[in-house]
Scaffold this active site. Structure first.
Site, short mmCIF file in Angstrom:
data_model
loop_
_atom_site.label_atom_id
_atom_site.label_comp_id
_atom_site.label_asym_id
_atom_site.label_seq_id
_atom_site.Cartn_x
_atom_site.Cartn_y
_atom_site.Cartn_z
N GLU A 1 0.84 -1.19 0.00
CA GLU A 1 0.00 0.00 0.00
C GLU A 1 0.88 1.25 0.00
O GLU A 1 1.95 1.28 0.60
CB GLU A 1 -0.88 0.00 1.26
N LYS B 1 -9.51 1.39 -2.33
CA LYS B 1 -9.73 0.92 -0.95
C LYS B 1 -11.11 1.33 -0.46
O LYS B 1 -11.49 2.50 -0.52
CB LYS B 1 -8.64 1.49 -0.05
N CYS C 1 -5.03 -3.21 2.97
CA CYS C 1 -4.77 -2.91 4.38
C CYS C 1 -5.99 -3.10 5.29
O CYS C 1 -6.39 -4.22 5.56
CB CYS C 1 -4.18 -1.49 4.50
#
Length: 294
Positions: A43, A115, A160
């Site tokens: 990330e 995300k 994440c």
């Protein structure tokens, strides 16, 4: 059955995209020399910068982004799948997209994923994060097929904090994903507590490989990330790991026959059933096919 070598590239991205692009290129060359044909970076590969104003000032659109162009070139030069775990992209509305991109061996852009879940948390010792102040959350899960000479493997995307939401991975597995991903910049504090157990749990729950490249160490902006990039097999075994926070690579063999074997032993994806909670009348939908268990 599809067999290939996968690599996680652990980085310590700083404030300067050019330096981060050069670091990515060095790790890609090392992983290719080790036989990897699918490579994943962490990330925020392009820049780790917690100052919102400075971050936005330095951002570019996807078509003008240095890291995107670098990843495209490297995939084409080395004839590999290169998964840019994520990089910050100007969203055009005063916010930022935390975007993953997958490039095919010919350099073409196979898939993108923004995300979904924002890291808005207050941790111990005064550590606090509010990603929603800067980033625009995604609304769409993403899948992509990796095509190799002897077969195809389906990849599911996450980034994440997404890994704390098992429903995302379950739905991707039900849609055919055999390899789940969670490139990350996990904080040291949460990583020490939860990194390994969350990644292993997502692999076990879905009978899938989990591939998670990570940022590691103390960054230019002062944050500290956990490292320990991992590849986990469908039975929950760690089959490759960078043991610590230093930049580097780890490589493992992916064999989709292991996915089929794990799901045959524990067919929980098929065995899920609808249910109600307490006195509720509307059932909560199970994520699998309840008919398969009857």
């Amino acid at each position: 059955m599809t067999v290939f070598r996968a690599a996680v590239l652990q980085m310590r991205s700083g404030l300067e995209p050019q330096a981060n692009a050069e670091a990515l290129e060095g790790l890609v060359r090392e992983a290719v020399a080790g036989g990897a044909s699918y490579l994943q970076s962490p990330e925020m590969t392009g820049m780790v910068h917690r100052d919102r104003a400075e971050l936005i000032k330095r951002l570019r659109s996807e078509d003008d982004d240095l890291l995107v162009a670098t990843a495209e070139r490297l995939a084409r030069e080395h004839s590999v799948y290169l998964h840019l775990g994520s990089t910050a992209i100007a969203a055009g509305d005063g916010k930022v997209a935390n975007r993953a991109l997958l490039f095919a061996p010919d350099g073409s852009r196979v898939a993108t994923y923004d995300k979904i879940h924002m890291f808005d948390v207050d941790l111990d010792n005064g550590e606090s994060w509010r990603e929603s102040r800067t980033y625009r959350p995604g609304t769409r899960a993403a899948l992509a097929d990796l095509s190799f000479p002897h077969g195809v493997a389906r990849l599911g995307f996450a980034i994440c904090y997404d890994m704390r939401f098992p429903q995302l991975f379950c739905q991707e597995a039900l849609a055919g994903a055999e390899i789940l991903t969670a490139p990350a910049a996990f904080t040291r504090q949460t990583g020490e507590a939860h990194w390994h157990v969350l990644l292993r749990a997502r692999a076990i729950e879905n009978g899938a490989y989990m591939v998670a490249a990570a940022q590691g160490g103390r960054h230019d902006d002062g944050r500290e990330t956990f490292g320990h990039s991992l590849i986990v097999d469908p039975w929950g075994r760690v089959i490759a790991e960078i043991d610590g926070a230093e930049p580097g690579i780890a490589i493992a063999t992916i064999d989709t026959a292991e996915v089929a074997a794990a799901r045959a032993k524990i067919p929980n994806l098929r065995n899920a059933r609808d249910f109600v909670v307490g006195d509720a009348t509307a059932p909560i939908r199970g994520t699998g096919s309840s008919e398969a268990a009857e």
